[in-house]
Write a protein that holds these residues in place. Structure first.
Motif, PDB file in Angstrom:
ATOM      1  N   TYR A 152       0.830  -1.207   0.000  1.00  0.00           N
ATOM      2  CA  TYR A 152       0.000   0.000   0.000  1.00  0.00           C
ATOM      3  C   TYR A 152       0.864   1.256   0.000  1.00  0.00           C
ATOM      4  O   TYR A 152       0.461   2.297  -0.545  1.00  0.00           O
ATOM      5  N   GLN A 153       2.066   1.175   0.605  1.00  0.00           N
ATOM      6  CA  GLN A 153       2.964   2.326   0.613  1.00  0.00           C
ATOM      7  C   GLN A 153       3.555   2.566  -0.771  1.00  0.00           C
ATOM      8  O   GLN A 153       3.613   3.708  -1.235  1.00  0.00           O
ATOM      9  N   GLU A 154       3.991   1.501  -1.413  1.00  0.00           N
ATOM     10  CA  GLU A 154       4.513   1.638  -2.776  1.00  0.00           C
ATOM     11  C   GLU A 154       3.454   2.258  -3.674  1.00  0.00           C
ATOM     12  O   GLU A 154       3.740   3.161  -4.476  1.00  0.00           O
ATOM     13  N   LEU A 155       2.224   1.789  -3.545  1.00  0.00           N
ATOM     14  CA  LEU A 155       1.143   2.254  -4.398  1.00  0.00           C
ATOM     15  C   LEU A 155       0.731   3.683  -4.038  1.00  0.00           C
ATOM     16  O   LEU A 155       0.635   4.557  -4.914  1.00  0.00           O
ATOM     17  N   GLY A 156       0.504   3.952  -2.746  1.00  0.00           N
ATOM     18  CA  GLY A 156       0.055   5.280  -2.329  1.00  0.00           C
ATOM     19  C   GLY A 156       1.066   6.366  -2.647  1.00  0.00           C
ATOM     20  O   GLY A 156       0.712   7.442  -3.166  1.00  0.00           O
ATOM     21  N   PHE A 157       2.345   6.097  -2.340  1.00  0.00           N
ATOM     22  CA  PHE A 157       3.383   7.091  -2.629  1.00  0.00           C
ATOM     23  C   PHE A 157       3.591   7.258  -4.133  1.00  0.00           C
ATOM     24  O   PHE A 157       3.834   8.366  -4.613  1.00  0.00           O
ATOM     25  N   LYS A 209      -5.833   6.317   1.234  1.00  0.00           N
ATOM     26  CA  LYS A 209      -5.670   7.050   2.495  1.00  0.00           C
ATOM     27  C   LYS A 209      -4.269   7.650   2.577  1.00  0.00           C
ATOM     28  O   LYS A 209      -4.102   8.826   2.924  1.00  0.00           O
ATOM     29  N   LEU A 210      -3.248   6.863   2.247  1.00  0.00           N
ATOM     30  CA  LEU A 210      -1.872   7.350   2.255  1.00  0.00           C
ATOM     31  C   LEU A 210      -1.670   8.427   1.196  1.00  0.00           C
ATOM     32  O   LEU A 210      -0.968   9.423   1.425  1.00  0.00           O
ATOM     33  N   PHE A 211      -2.285   8.247   0.045  1.00  0.00           N
ATOM     34  CA  PHE A 211      -2.210   9.228  -1.037  1.00  0.00           C
ATOM     35  C   PHE A 211      -2.734  10.580  -0.555  1.00  0.00           C
ATOM     36  O   PHE A 211      -2.088  11.622  -0.747  1.00  0.00           O
ATOM     37  N   LYS A 233       0.747  17.711   1.895  1.00  0.00           N
ATOM     38  CA  LYS A 233       2.035  18.411   1.843  1.00  0.00           C
ATOM     39  C   LYS A 233       2.592  18.457   0.428  1.00  0.00           C
ATOM     40  O   LYS A 233       3.295  19.399   0.054  1.00  0.00           O
ATOM     41  N   GLY A 234       2.285  17.421  -0.344  1.00  0.00           N
ATOM     42  CA  GLY A 234       2.868  17.276  -1.677  1.00  0.00           C
ATOM     43  C   GLY A 234       4.027  16.307  -1.629  1.00  0.00           C
ATOM     44  O   GLY A 234       4.833  16.343  -0.689  1.00  0.00           O
TER      45      GLY A 234
END
Length: 632
Positions: free
Chosen positions: A225-230, A409-411, A417-418
């Motif tokens: 989910y972090q790889e995808l969201g970021f 959610k992470l996105f 902030k960007g």
């Protein structure tokens, strides 16, 4: 016959979820369902042991077809992906020979990593001699300082071939944040550079020129989910910047290419690609990119929005993060299941990393096998004949939605902030470093398994002499830059255990671990196997036994074998008497005494002077690190 079939269905009426739960709870005999059967994922949501049709009611993919917006099931109706292999170009003529050889072996996508110092139209012509740009996907990368020059050369070459440009496909990879992620070096003028790349490549409609390197996050240990969201925030930052520079949203979106890693969490990775396409489609659609007025497109929305622009182009690479130095052929198993996840998840192109990449410059054999792994999926397993076979699977459909929710959610959190500002502040790097540390800790405790590394290692294997000196493949661009930011900490998950094994090899001494098996047959065998597996992770020599009638016999045999470590393997009840006996017999000797297990009498045994116990709750890495310190 049809009547008989009909009768079978009436004989077995549907069973409700409540009835299933009644049976499950009965079998659990009072145990907690949530604790025993529900998987708490690292992605932040729970996975149940079973799913039913009711769980996916109303899901988007249930009424969506491959090739239809928002592309959960695929951006195309077929599942033909490009088989990619990269070539590090040093000599242009030699690289051309390699490329032609790869095409003969089934490769359909080439990635050229070009040196920055001798880019020219003549060299590019030599490199691509005999290669048809309308038949092969061509991808180019060079130092970021020379990417615009390379892009102009590639555009000039392809347009000069008098081909249908809609049939010429590939990429010139410009990644504005790669230097931050890899070196901690900022590129302040990235907006202008990215806009220039899009303008240069605008005449090649099927060439992507902006790369979103989410695979770097994967290689650093990010969860799915972090790889995808970021990555989505990464791409949206660029898309917004390009539109802000006056570029058409549809043109800008069609120039973005996602490079994602694919890890060993098989079903989660399938879901990741499905969720990624869905979320990116929604992000691009929010810009309402219009279709160019001079193009008639079947994929135009009623309001004139270009739905083709919302298609996510994904190049996947099998993960570097979980490749191991020892037992490297296990890397073939890892990359094969990863390749299956990627292709079942309908990626556009795929690179399978050679199995020996962790310890040497990949051999020609390893590179050939890496290509064949994909060809097997196509020619033998026919993965390219079915699009999104996971559709309708209650489990994978639920994973897709749950993963999309966490990534989204992470996105949104990152968008406050960007992505660029979050990178400069080190927030992205810190989050991924925390995930990486958690995964390293899980491997150390065997909660995450690396076969051949922290579980079932081959203790006789030697790799120190095969380990090649690490080579610096960087171009040196940005070296010494005073604007130092925080780079990603990229290392392999097996590194701590590799360090243990290499220390054992290089010491010139292989500690001997003697299994003193006695008493209860089932328990001594189980604990002997556990202990052998445990100490093998550091490359120690294991001396196993069928059992001894007395502890005296066991101690004599251990000393005759020259044991450095003696492990008592028996049952908890027998440890009360046996462990102090063995400890006393070994007193004054060089041997380290270890009890296999965590018996109820552990405190009493510690009071007797016994220091070492190994069991399922032991931190394998830290424990062996301590033994290495004493023995080597």
């Amino acid at each position: 016959m049809s009547n008989q079939k009909e009768k079978l269905f009436t004989d077995f009426p549907p069973v409700s979820t409540e009835k299933w739960m009644e049976v499950i709870n009965k079998d659990l005999k009072g145990a907690d369902f949530q604790k025993r059967l529900v998987w708490k994922t690292n992605e932040g949501f729970n996975v149940n042991p079973f799913y039913r049709a009711e769980n996916i009611e109303g899901f988007l993919s249930a009424r969506n077809l491959p090739g239809q917006f928002p592309y959960v099931r695929s951006t195309r109706k077929d599942n033909v992906w490009y088989v990619r292999q990269d070539i590090d170009v040093k000599d242009y003529a030699e690289a051309n020979r390699k490329a032609l050889s790869l095409l003969d072996k089934g490769v359909t996508s080439l990635g050229f990593h070009l040196p920055k110092n001798n880019l020219s139209a003549e060299n590019l012509k030599v490199l691509l001699n005999g290669i048809a740009p309308d038949k092969v996907e061509l991808n180019f990368r060079t130092c970021i300082s020379k990417t615009h020059e390379l892009a102009r050369l590639v555009v000039a070459y392809v347009t000069s071939q008098n081909l249908d440009l809609l049939k010429c496909f590939g990429s010139i990879e410009y990644d504005p944040f790669r230097k931050i992620l890899k070196k901690g070096v900022d590129v302040p003028n990235w907006m202008d550079d990215a806009a220039e790349m899009v303008k240069i490549t605008a005449s090649l409609p099927r060439y992507r020129s902006i790369s979103i390197t989410g695979n770097l996050l994967n290689d650093a240990g990010a969860y799915s989910y972090q790889e995808l969201g970021f990555s989505l925030s990464y791409a949206n930052q660029l898309l917004g910047a390009l539109v802000g520079k006056g570029l058409a949203p549809s043109l800008a979106a069609k120039k973005i290419k996602f490079e994602l890693g694919v890890g060993s969490n098989y079903f989660m990775e399938i879901a990741k690609f499905r969720a990624g396409r869905w979320l990116w489609a929604e992000i691009v659609n929010a810009y309402k990119p219009p279709c160019p007025p001079y193009i008639e497109c079947e994929n135009t929305a009623t309001d004139g929005t270009c739905l083709c622009a919302a298609k996510m182009n994904i190049h996947a690479s099998t993960s570097r993060f979980n490749q191991s130095l020892y037992d490297p052929y296990v890397n073939l198993l890892r990359t094969q299941t990863e390749a299956m996840s990627a292709t079942l998840g309908a990626v556009d192109s795929l690179t399978v990393r050679p199995f020996d990449e962790a310890f040497e410059t990949p051999s020609e054999f390893a590179k050939r096998i890496a290509v064949n792994q994909q060809l097997l999926l196509k020619e033998e397993a026919h993965f390219d004949k079915v699009t999104d076979p996971s559709s309708g699977s209650y489990y994978i459909e639920t994973l897709t939605v749950s993963l999309a929710e966490q990534a989204w959610k992470l996105f949104l959190e990152t968008e406050e902030k960007g992505f660029y500002e979050a990178l400069k502040a080190g927030a992205v790097q810190d989050v991924i470093a925390a995930s990486s540390d958690a995964r390293f800790n899980a491997v150390a405790n065997r909660k995450e398994i690396l076969l051949g590394t922290n579980q079932y290692p081959n203790f006789t294997e030697k790799m120190a002499e095969k380990l090649a000196d690490p080579k610096d493949h960087s171009c040196g661009c940005g070296t010494g830059d005073k604007t130092a930011l925080k780079p990603l900490a990229i290392r392999r998950l097996a590194e701590p255990f590799n360090t243990l094994r290499l220390a054992t090899e290089k010491s010139g001494k292989t500690p001997k671990v003697f299994m003193l098996t006695i008493g209860n047959l089932a328990m001594r065998l189980a604990r002997s196997q556990f202990s052998s597996n445990f100490f093998s992770c550091a490359g120690y020599q294991i001396i196993d036994n069928n059992g001894f009638p007395t502890v005296e016999d066991g101690v004599i045999a251990a000393r005759n074998a020259g044991a450095d470590v003696v492990v008592l393997c028996s049952s908890d009840d027998e440890y009360v008497e046996l462990a102090p006996k063995v400890f006393d017999l070994l007193k004054g000797g060089k041997e380290i005494f270890v009890v296999a297990g965590a018996p109820a009498c552990m405190d009493d045994l510690k009071a007797h002077g016994i220091e070492y116990f190994i069991h399922v709750r032991s931190n394998v890495y830290e424990t062996l690190k301590g033994f290495n310190k004493r023995l080597l």
